[in-house]
Motif scaffolding. Structure first.
Motif, PDB file in Angstrom:
ATOM      1  N   ARG A  62       2.117   7.128  -6.520  1.00 43.80           N
ATOM      2  CA  ARG A  62       1.077   8.138  -6.789  1.00 43.80           C
ATOM      3  C   ARG A  62       1.587   9.551  -6.530  1.00 43.80           C
ATOM      4  NH1 ARG A  62      -4.217   5.232  -4.055  1.00 43.80           N
ATOM      5  NH2 ARG A  62      -4.838   3.995  -5.870  1.00 43.80           N
ATOM      6  N   CYS A  79      -0.624  -3.026  -6.467  1.00 43.96           N
ATOM      7  CA  CYS A  79      -0.153  -1.634  -6.355  1.00 43.96           C
ATOM      8  C   CYS A  79      -0.607  -0.809  -7.546  1.00 43.96           C
ATOM      9  CB  CYS A  79       1.372  -1.605  -6.300  1.00 43.96           C
ATOM     10  SG  CYS A  79       2.044  -2.440  -4.883  1.00 43.96           S
ATOM     11  N   PHE A  80      -1.135  -1.454  -8.547  1.00 42.13           N
ATOM     12  CA  PHE A  80      -1.362  -0.757  -9.804  1.00 42.13           C
ATOM     13  C   PHE A  80      -2.814  -0.746 -10.245  1.00 42.13           C
ATOM     14  CE2 PHE A  80       2.635  -3.022  -9.636  1.00 42.13           C
ATOM     15  CZ  PHE A  80       3.484  -1.942  -9.567  1.00 42.13           C
ATOM     16  N   THR A  97       0.834  -1.210   0.000  1.00 37.70           N
ATOM     17  CA  THR A  97       0.000   0.000   0.000  1.00 37.70           C
ATOM     18  C   THR A  97       0.862   1.251   0.000  1.00 37.70           C
ATOM     19  OG1 THR A  97      -1.722  -1.185   1.224  1.00 37.70           O
ATOM     20  CG2 THR A  97      -1.823   1.219   1.248  1.00 37.70           C
ATOM     21  N   LYS A 146       2.516   1.784  -3.354  1.00 34.55           N
ATOM     22  CA  LYS A 146       1.539   2.359  -4.274  1.00 34.55           C
ATOM     23  C   LYS A 146       1.382   3.860  -4.028  1.00 34.55           C
ATOM     24  CE  LYS A 146      -3.384   1.842  -5.458  1.00 34.55           C
ATOM     25  NZ  LYS A 146      -4.619   1.113  -5.156  1.00 34.55           N
ATOM     26  N   GLN A 193       1.716 -10.250  -8.343  1.00 36.71           N
ATOM     27  CA  GLN A 193       2.311  -8.963  -8.013  1.00 36.71           C
ATOM     28  C   GLN A 193       3.745  -8.875  -8.541  1.00 36.71           C
ATOM     29  OE1 GLN A 193       0.580  -6.644  -6.706  1.00 36.71           O
ATOM     30  NE2 GLN A 193      -1.213  -7.813  -6.110  1.00 36.71           N
TER      31      GLN A 193
END
Length: 799
Positions: free
Chosen positions: A515, A796-797, A508, A511, A540
């Protein structure tokens, strides 16, 4: 008329005293002025103020200044300049505030002094006040302000000054142009620096030298040499400074035994250094000490100490710098004895070691593991510099002598030396290595007092320390309080979460990092691949692999090793081998990961073949290599091969067998039912008091129903690890498999009486990006329903 002549003569004499710093003669002239009633002459008193300031007597200068009956702007400037050149900035500020009239010279004097003494931000603040009061900056103003921007790395402010220079027509001025060039170079804004260089109407040696230095610092060695050639072609006079600068480029082109990877037009930078050496002799500069020291430094940094010795022996005069270069050169090559010899020779010839000498000696001793020798040198230092403290702290921390590093940090505080961000980060690393939570908290408190707790460098250390002390909540708290975060902070937090078995949270955070526009580096990918491996999440791992290829880290040896580990642990050993074969560069970790991958999947023959290929390639195996290949032999029943490799460890490769190696061989012998050999090995090994070895033997006894040896192993385990449920369960299962139910019941009753509990097993299922974890005693239907209803976002994507 006669009075004017006397004043003119006195002024000339005072100017001579100023030029020569003739303090005694100047005081006599001061007395003559007072005796002859000339103390009201502003012109003479201004010269006296200037004279006393030049001789370093600013208090006397201020006394004269205060007695001037009719001060003019020159009086104020003389005193202001004296304060500034004496670095007495507090008095300079107060005097500046008292000035009845200021002009551009007044502002320039104060701004320049602030920049030169390292108060760049204050200099920019004064520049802002200057603009507010309507003064137009001159070339001197802009040069100082641009230097401040460069020192702060504030390219935005530098660009604003660039705009001002264009607006008032000073952008083509050579003085301002070179300042712009230096500013962009300091801010690592290479494209802007190249553009500023191109805008110069006629670049001089200062311009070319700045460009060469910038390109060399940014590892663009080829371009730096090209700039030097352009300088020669342009007809710019080659002097000692420009040659010293290009020798610095040669030195920065990589170190090593004449195997520099940094090449220019097919020639390694070492060869360019030799060419510059020839040019130095040709131009007749071989007696310039500064230039010859640069030449000496180039050879030392390239590892060619033979040529450095020759140059050093022919030096017409030696300086402390010359000796330091030789000491540093031998230290870099881990030749501590030679470094110590040069330090002794240096002292015997009347040269006193300076801070650089001691730091070079400390670095030499620490690199070769002679920490105690380093400490003896450190103890001889009357007032160790902060860099010396750093070197010692780092040496102890790197050698994992964390206790001594913490003791040294306390001594540093007792001596009144204020720790900086580097010292705090090192000692936090030592606290983390020891798991010393209380010590880490004290360092945290010290960092708060010193206002370093929000520094990204220190914060990374705090996150690492709390994570390794199993206080992940405090690590998260330190992370969340940071006003700004760099990639090191993000990596530290991701590593901390993974270390505390919070792989989902690590994903998390990864990710979130993406971002926010933070670019991942090789360490980010290495850690997140480790999370994939721990979760056995191939889905993953493949997505991370795609990002690695996109970001250009696919050939990084550490990332590559992590990819092999991830694919192996996620069950795709063939893809791991495919990637292994594609890697252009492999290290010991890469080979070990692939051999271990085969071991995990029972591919013993492939693991042994790869082990042999590794040795044939010239890569020496280490203790981890042997654990991997012996595990493979054990899991695949290659007992004789495993025994042969085990026996070759010390004889052929000089690797001392450790507990893990003995465990692998005992496991292999036990699986094959060769218990006599296993017992002999255990009785003769130095690790017979470790419970793991007996647990492995007991497990093999269960498979082969060897009750007598199982009893011995179980008894050893009951004594060594009485609360471990494994031996009880294994012995009970042996009795059960033989139909000896009463004996099995007795073992389970003993287990119950001693309150030994067996921890339940866990399983997890992954389908695309969904995962559900359940215990072995969960109801099967509940587990299936939970899996179908789960919507755990592991990607994550995916949004």
């Amino acid at each position: 008329m006669e009075s004017k002549t006397i004043i003119a003569n006195l002024a000339n004499l005072l100017q001579s005293c100023i030029d020569k710093k003739a303090h005694l003669l100047g005081k006599l002239l001061h007395g003559y002025i007072l005796r002859n009633g000339l103390s009201a002459d502003t012109f003479l008193l201004n010269r006296l103020v200037e004279f006393y300031c030049k001789c370093g007597h600013t208090r006397t200068a201020r006394h004269v200044f205060d007695k001037i009956p009719h001060r003019n702007i020159y009086s104020w400037h003389a005193m202001l300049d004296g304060y500034c050149k004496g670095s007495n900035l507090k008095d300079a500020h107060e005097l500046f505030a008292e000035m009845p009239d200021r002009n551009t010279v007044s502002w320039n004097t104060l701004i320049s002094a602030l920049v030169q003494t390292g108060f760049e931000q204050k200099a920019l603040d004064v520049y802002g006040m200057m603009n507010l009061e309507g003064f137009v900056p001159t070339r001197f103003t802009l040069a100082s302000v641009l230097s401040a921007c460069g020192g702060l790395g504030d390219v935005g402010c530098g660009r604003e000054c660039h705009g001002v220079a264009i607006k008032i027509g000073l952008d083509k001025n050579m003085y301002v142009g070179n300042a712009l060039l230096y500013m962009y170079a300091k801010c690592r804004s290479i494209e802007d620096a190249i553009r500023a260089f191109g805008d110069l109407p006629g670049p001089n040696e200062v311009s070319f030298t700045a460009m060469m230095g910038m390109l060399a610092e940014s590892d663009q060695v080829e371009e730096a040499f090209s700039m030097f050639r352009s300088m020669i072609r342009t007809g710019i006079r080659i002097d000692c400074v420009s040659l010293s600068s290009v020798l610095g480029v040669c030195a920065s082109g990589g170190a090593g035994e004449f195997c520099d990877s940094s090449e220019t037009y097919g020639f390694p930078s070492y060869m360019h250094g030799q060419q510059i050496h020839g040019l130095t002799v040709k131009l007749g500069f071989e007696r310039d000490l500064h230039l010859i020291n640069s030449l000496l430094d180039m050879y030392a940094k390239k590892g060619d100490m033979d040529n450095a010795e020759i140059i050093f022996s022919y030096l017409p005069e030696k300086s402390v710098v010359s000796w330091n270069i030789m000491i540093g050169g031998y230290g870099q090559r881990h030749q501590t004895d030679k470094a110590v010899e040069y330090m002794r020779r240096m002292q015997s010839q009347g040269f006193e070691p300076d801070e650089v000498t001691y730091i070079n000696m400390l670095a030499a001793c620490i690199k070769t593991g002679h920490i105690e020798t380093a400490h003896q040198i450190f103890d001889r230092m009357v007032r160790p510099s902060l860099s010396s403290w750093h070197a010692m702290l780092s040496g102890y921390s790197q050698s994992k002598n964390y206790k001594e590093a913490i003791r040294l940090f306390r001594e540093m505080q007792f001596r009144g030396v204020q720790p900086d961000r580097t010292a705090l980060a090192i000692v936090l690393s030592s606290c983390a290595g020891m798991g010393l939570l209380e010590g880490g908290k004290q360092v945290h408190a010290a960092s708060v007092r010193a206002m370093f707790h929000t520094d990204v460098y220190v914060a990374s250390g705090l996150i690492g320390m709390y994570s390794k002390c199993n206080k992940i909540e405090m690590a998260i708290c330190s992370f969340d309080r940071l006003p700004e975060m760099d990639i090191v902070c993000w990596n530290s937090m991701i590593a901390g979460l993974s270390l505390n078995y919070l792989e989902k949270e690590a994903f998390t955070l990864f990710k979130q990092m993406l971002r926010k526009g933070m670019l991942s580096n090789q360490f980010s990918y290495t850690m997140i691949l480790s999370c994939c491996a721990k979760l056995s999440s191939l889905y993953q791992g493949r997505q991370i692999h795609a990002h690695i290829e996109k970001d250009g880290y696919v050939n990084d040896v550490f990332v590559g090793s992590s990819l092999i580990n991830m694919y192996s642990k996620c069950g795709d050993v063939d893809r791991a081998r495919q990637y292994f074969d594609e890697m252009p560069c492999k290290n010991i970790v890469t080979w070990n990961e692939m051999i271990h991958g085969y071991a995990q999947h029972g591919c013993g023959d492939e693991a042994v073949t790869l082990y042999e290929d590794m040795i044939e390639s010239g890569q020496e195996p280490d203790s981890i290599t042997f654990v991997a290949v012996l595990t493979a032999c054990s899991h695949s029943g290659l007992v004789d091969m495993g025994t042969r490799i085990f026996n070759s460890m010390q004889l052929e490769h000089g690797v001392e067998p450790l507990l893990d190696h003995y465990t692998c061989v005992v496991d292999a012998l036990g699986r094959a039912g060769r218990f006599d050999e296993a017992e002999v090995l255990i009785d003769n090994m130095p690790y017979k008091d470790d419970p793991i070895i007996w647990e492995v033997l007991l497990s093999a006894c269960r498979v082969h129903a060897n009750v007598s040896l199982a009893r011995r192993a179980a008894e050893e385990l009951f004594c060594l690890d009485p609360h471990n449920s494994a031996p009880y369960v294994l012995v009970a299962n042996i009795y059960s498999s033989l139909g000896r139910w009463e004996e099995a019941k007795v073992v389970r009753q003993i287990m119950s009486d001693k309150r030994v509990l067996k921890n339940p097993g866990y399983s997890w299922v992954e389908h695309k990006n969904r995962m559900q974890v359940f215990k072995v005693d969960d109801d099967f239907r509940i587990a299936v329903d939970a899996f179908e209803e789960a919507n755990v976002e592991m990607s994550c994507f995916n949004g």
